[in-house]
Design a protein around this motif. Sequence first.
Motif, PDB file in Angstrom:
ATOM      1  N   ILE A 455       0.845  -1.207   0.000  1.00 55.34           N
ATOM      2  CA  ILE A 455       0.000   0.000   0.000  1.00 55.34           C
ATOM      3  C   ILE A 455       0.873   1.248   0.000  1.00 55.34           C
ATOM      4  O   ILE A 455       0.611   2.209  -0.739  1.00 55.34           O
ATOM      5  N   ALA A 456       1.925   1.257   0.818  1.00 56.55           N
ATOM      6  CA  ALA A 456       2.824   2.412   0.858  1.00 56.55           C
ATOM      7  C   ALA A 456       3.533   2.605  -0.486  1.00 56.55           C
ATOM      8  O   ALA A 456       3.709   3.745  -0.951  1.00 56.55           O
ATOM      9  N   HIS A 457       3.929   1.500  -1.125  1.00 54.23           N
ATOM     10  CA  HIS A 457       4.600   1.607  -2.430  1.00 54.23           C
ATOM     11  C   HIS A 457       3.653   2.169  -3.486  1.00 54.23           C
ATOM     12  O   HIS A 457       4.044   3.039  -4.284  1.00 54.23           O
ATOM     13  N   LEU A 458       2.409   1.691  -3.508  1.00 52.16           N
ATOM     14  CA  LEU A 458       1.447   2.199  -4.486  1.00 52.16           C
ATOM     15  C   LEU A 458       1.140   3.675  -4.243  1.00 52.16           C
ATOM     16  O   LEU A 458       1.011   4.455  -5.194  1.00 52.16           O
ATOM     17  N   ALA A 459       1.009   4.072  -2.984  1.00 51.54           N
ATOM     18  CA  ALA A 459       0.726   5.479  -2.677  1.00 51.54           C
ATOM     19  C   ALA A 459       1.865   6.374  -3.135  1.00 51.54           C
ATOM     20  O   ALA A 459       1.641   7.451  -3.715  1.00 51.54           O
ATOM     21  N   ALA A 460       3.094   5.944  -2.894  1.00 61.02           N
ATOM     22  CA  ALA A 460       4.248   6.747  -3.327  1.00 61.02           C
ATOM     23  C   ALA A 460       4.322   6.807  -4.850  1.00 61.02           C
ATOM     24  O   ALA A 460       4.661   7.854  -5.426  1.00 61.02           O
ATOM     25  N   ALA A 461       3.989   5.705  -5.532  1.00 66.50           N
ATOM     26  CA  ALA A 461       4.051   5.693  -6.996  1.00 66.50           C
ATOM     27  C   ALA A 461       3.004   6.612  -7.605  1.00 66.50           C
ATOM     28  O   ALA A 461       3.291   7.370  -8.550  1.00 66.50           O
ATOM     29  N   VAL A 462       1.785   6.586  -7.079  1.00 71.03           N
ATOM     30  CA  VAL A 462       0.739   7.457  -7.621  1.00 71.03           C
ATOM     31  C   VAL A 462       1.050   8.920  -7.321  1.00 71.03           C
ATOM     32  O   VAL A 462       0.815   9.799  -8.170  1.00 71.03           O
ATOM     33  N   ASN A 463       1.572   9.200  -6.147  1.00 70.20           N
ATOM     34  CA  ASN A 463       1.958  10.583  -5.833  1.00 70.20           C
ATOM     35  C   ASN A 463       3.038  11.080  -6.783  1.00 70.20           C
ATOM     36  O   ASN A 463       3.059  12.261  -7.164  1.00 70.20           O
ATOM     37  N   ARG A 464       3.928  10.206  -7.165  1.00 70.99           N
ATOM     38  CA  ARG A 464       5.029  10.609  -8.044  1.00 70.99           C
ATOM     39  C   ARG A 464       4.577  10.774  -9.485  1.00 70.99           C
ATOM     40  O   ARG A 464       5.023  11.687 -10.185  1.00 70.99           O
ATOM     41  N   ASP A 465       3.673   9.927  -9.948  1.00 73.63           N
ATOM     42  CA  ASP A 465       3.301   9.928 -11.361  1.00 73.63           C
ATOM     43  C   ASP A 465       2.119  10.838 -11.680  1.00 73.63           C
ATOM     44  O   ASP A 465       2.032  11.359 -12.798  1.00 73.63           O
ATOM     45  N   VAL A 466       1.185  11.010 -10.744  1.00 72.66           N
ATOM     46  CA  VAL A 466      -0.021  11.787 -11.038  1.00 72.66           C
ATOM     47  C   VAL A 466       0.043  13.144 -10.353  1.00 72.66           C
ATOM     48  O   VAL A 466       0.299  14.171 -10.975  1.00 72.66           O
ATOM     49  N   GLU A 467      -0.229  13.158  -9.065  1.00 70.37           N
ATOM     50  CA  GLU A 467      -0.242  14.409  -8.296  1.00 70.37           C
ATOM     51  C   GLU A 467       0.132  14.061  -6.862  1.00 70.37           C
ATOM     52  O   GLU A 467      -0.405  13.116  -6.290  1.00 70.37           O
ATOM     53  N   ASN A 468       1.047  14.823  -6.305  1.00 63.60           N
ATOM     54  CA  ASN A 468       1.523  14.544  -4.953  1.00 63.60           C
ATOM     55  C   ASN A 468       0.568  15.178  -3.942  1.00 63.60           C
ATOM     56  O   ASN A 468       0.553  16.392  -3.767  1.00 63.60           O
TER      57      ASN A 468
END
Length: 522
Positions: A455-468
């Motif tokens: 869950i933490a990895h997915l959250a960091a990936a979406v923050n990096r690729d879409v919007e933080n």
Amino acid sequence: GSRRQRSTPQPEPPRHRPAGMLHSSRAMRRLSTLARVRAAALVPAWRRLPPFGLRALSSEASVQRAAPAMPDLPDLPHAEEEASVDDSLKPNDVVAQLDRYIIGQADAKKATAVAIRNRWRRLQVQPPLRDEITPKNILMIGPTGVGKTEIARRLAKLMGAPFIKVEATKFTEVGFVGRDVEQIIRDLVDNAILMVRAQLVEKKRAEIALKVEEKILDQLVGEKSTTNRDSFRALLRQGLLDTRTIDVEVPEPRRQNPLDPASNGGNGQPMNEIILRFDKLLQQGGRRSERRQMTISEARPVLEEVYSEKMISDEEVKKAALHAVEQEGIVFIDEIDKICSRNDMRGSADASSEGVQRDLLPLIEGSTVSTKHGNINTDHILFVCSGAFHQCKPSDLLAELQGRLPIRVELQQLTEQDLYRILTEPETSLVKQQVALMATEAVTVRFADDALRRIAHLAAAVNRDVENIGARRIHTILERVMEDISFTACERSGTTVDITAEYVDQQVGNMVTKTDLSRFIL
């Protein structure tokens, strides 16, 4: 003649004794089987010792000994304990309290802890120099979702000082329709009055509870009856009489001052409406009360409020609240970057932009604000401002406003490890909240460690690729993971659900694959 003299006093004893016996017999019929046995042993209390251990209940000395013994009431702190309350708020203690709920951001925690401690230090300085020491206001700079607002919210619960958190975008420049910045201080005073009143009630809680108990006993056995008063006192303290019904004088709720133009959210009222309200107030003749029947458990909080208003004067509360606001008040202004314009955009006609900054200048520097409770001097009020500053920089603020916020703290972006710690370390983490919610349906949810890391990895990936959006991204992913379980929890009572990394990928995996396309969708 002698026979008449002997016969006339005979009806007197039956007239008094059955009065107490009548009340006790009514109580017996409403008590449970266990209460009936105890009450039967307490009825002849003036002849022998009851099984509760009360001595000579009919004597005045026994009443004085029995009344102060209130085991259910909390002990009030001694003078030494009250004096050490402020002393216990050391910077290390403040940071330790914030660490229980907020991950990282050590610089912001340290700056706020030092600012709070300086409030106490200034009060220890002698008056000639005390008035010259002004608080060092703070500006928090950092992306959204890293803990700026959470620090303010936790400080509000931790501090015993008047505190208010406001959004800078709610205010407009003076001369426009809307709320001006002086409403911040008015709201702060209102919060302080509620806080001071609650503190005074807490100090006098034992005295108020004793008066409430005596009032309830007056309704049960009568004001002049002393025969069974202590017997009913013991039953009352054990909670055996909570279902009894008594008559209580309930006062009408307090109303706003009809002559105060600022009572309607700070906006003025038409003069004809004020005159109508004043005429109605004269016809009513003040605050009235009505008699209601309610159980003892329902009547106790009502009587506590009545006696607290009698024992605590409004002038005392107002005086203490005004002093607390001026000496210990804290104002947290969030989203201050939303009223900041870039250098190339200055001079716009936005009523919620640069004009609000100019109005904040005298408020933060120190001025006198008129409220319905009295004038407030803002010289020693601590102001903490925060903003993400995505579209602008702190240097785009007015130079005068920058000078009034001398301490600047930068909050760091959350890494994948920080997001994992947010899921596991805080006392009120989102994972613990979800487990507690499912436990109400008798469903046991267990999160594996690899699932939390996924869950933490997915959250960091979406923050990096879409919007933080920081830690708020965890809300989105965790709700997607728990969606099916929450929907069917009512039908899965008594089962255990294990959430693994594979289950997380199954529920959320498609959301990551669509992130590249989402930025092109209008």
